[in-house]
Scaffold this motif. Sequence first.
Motif, short mmCIF file in Angstrom:
data_model
loop_
_atom_site.label_atom_id
_atom_site.label_comp_id
_atom_site.label_asym_id
_atom_site.label_seq_id
_atom_site.Cartn_x
_atom_site.Cartn_y
_atom_site.Cartn_z
N GLY A 230 77.59 91.31 44.33
CA GLY A 230 77.92 91.16 45.74
C GLY A 230 76.73 91.59 46.58
O GLY A 230 75.83 92.29 46.11
N ARG A 231 76.72 91.14 47.83
CA ARG A 231 75.65 91.55 48.75
C ARG A 231 76.28 92.41 49.85
O ARG A 231 77.18 91.95 50.57
N ILE A 232 75.82 93.64 49.94
CA ILE A 232 76.38 94.59 50.91
C ILE A 232 75.89 94.25 52.32
O ILE A 232 74.69 94.07 52.53
N PRO A 233 76.80 94.15 53.28
CA PRO A 233 76.36 93.85 54.65
C PRO A 233 75.69 95.06 55.32
O PRO A 233 76.04 96.21 55.05
N VAL A 234 74.75 94.75 56.19
CA VAL A 234 74.02 95.78 56.94
C VAL A 234 73.89 95.33 58.39
O VAL A 234 73.99 94.14 58.68
N TRP A 235 73.65 96.29 59.30
CA TRP A 235 73.39 95.96 60.71
C TRP A 235 71.89 95.92 60.92
O TRP A 235 71.21 96.92 60.66
N GLY A 236 71.38 94.77 61.36
CA GLY A 236 69.94 94.66 61.47
C GLY A 236 69.49 93.67 62.52
O GLY A 236 70.28 93.19 63.35
N ILE A 237 68.18 93.40 62.45
CA ILE A 237 67.53 92.49 63.40
C ILE A 237 66.89 91.36 62.61
O ILE A 237 66.22 91.60 61.59
N GLY A 238 67.10 90.14 63.07
CA GLY A 238 66.50 88.98 62.42
C GLY A 238 65.85 88.06 63.46
O GLY A 238 66.18 88.12 64.64
N THR A 239 64.92 87.22 62.96
CA THR A 239 64.20 86.29 63.82
C THR A 239 64.48 84.86 63.36
O THR A 239 64.39 84.58 62.15
#
Length: 359
Positions: A69-78
């Motif tokens: 599984g891929r754990i969700p994170v709070w981040g910034i994307g471009t």
Amino acid sequence: MSYSVEVVRNNLEEVRTVDLPDAGTIELADGEAIIRVDRFGLTANNITYGVAGDMIGYWQFFPAENEFGRIPVWGIGTVINPGSTDLKAGDEYYGYYPMSSYLVVRPGHVTPRGFTDGAEHRAPLPPAYNQYSLMTSENGFDREYDAHRMVYYPLFITGFVLDDWLADNDLFGAEKVILSSASSKTSFSLAFLLQQNRNTTVVGLTSAGNKAFVEGMGIYDEVVTYDDVEQMADAKVAFIDMAGNRQILERLHNHLGDNIVCSCGVGITHWESRDGQEPATLPGAKPSMFFAPSQIQKRNQDWGPEKLEAEMQKAWSAFLGSVDNWVTINEATGKDAMVETYKTVLHGAKPDQSYICVV
Ligand SMILES: NC(=O)c1ccc[n+]([C@@H]2O[C@H](COP(=O)([O-])OP(=O)(O)OC[C@H]3O[C@@H](n4cnc5c(N)ncnc54)[C@H](OP(=O)(O)O)[C@@H]3O)[C@@H](O)[C@H]2O)c1
């Protein structure tokens, strides 16, 4: 090289990195765009997404193969490839990402505030997690505080909503509010707000090793270790539980009995300690889980979204003025450092250190 960090869904100790095809080679379907994941915060909250992944559906945001599984994170994307969508290359979005080099989204409802990922597999999931905010000053982003936004904001807003919910219910008649995992960012956000806004005694419950840190913050009126639960004096209490440790819950309820007038489950930082008496059978107020969206919805109706937003911003600014006195934000760059940081957070990081991963 593009990559993704994955864990075994039912054994969070097992972590691996897998290579992804280069984003430039991905053929987008009509309506899809690619966002490069630049940076994200990692705290016990993300571990809880894994622990509660099956129960609440967190694994479904960013599916992986087989047992992974891929754990969700709070981040910034471009945005690096807007495809045929209304997104613009170079625009930066704050939101929910996987621990991966990029994310393919299907932007719906694109406005100057942001967009919603309309990918089919995300449709049944809570809408708040599918929203991406365009990082402009009009939308309340002060770019000096990007790191704080990623590490603290989702936790602080939970503290904000809890503080408001407690006040809205006259603290359920409690004389004291007890917070477990008092050293966690969610708890100290709430303690900070209770101390500022409410006339009540705020008690921090923590492990012996984190007691000095919690005392040093100066926002708890009393600090008690888990070993000393039975020494607590009788008083009407509201218990806000970030630890989710069943044995501590059991001991606290058995010790204080009917003096527990509110018992509110929020987190599971003690994810390895989930055995204990069935919560519904404990004396005192019946433990129940906190659901922030209900209180947010209520305040949207009571106050209107503009006042709610303004109140949150005011509280957030005050918090930003204090939090760096307590915790240092560290940066970990690249996939090996990301895996190491994940393991550190999984096993309980030092409370005066927090982490940003640079992808
Ligand atoms: N329901 C919601 O809407 C909501 C929203 C936000 C957060 N939360 C939950 O609130 C909790 C706190 O999240 P956070 O990101 O604020 O945490 P954090 O700052 O990373 O918390 C770290 C603290 O948690 C305890 N801890 C962490 N890992 C541990 C481990 N492996 N074993 C034992 N104790 C451990 C320790 O506190 P002590 O020694 O003081 O126990 C540690 O100082 C999470 O479970 C999160 O999911 C829920």
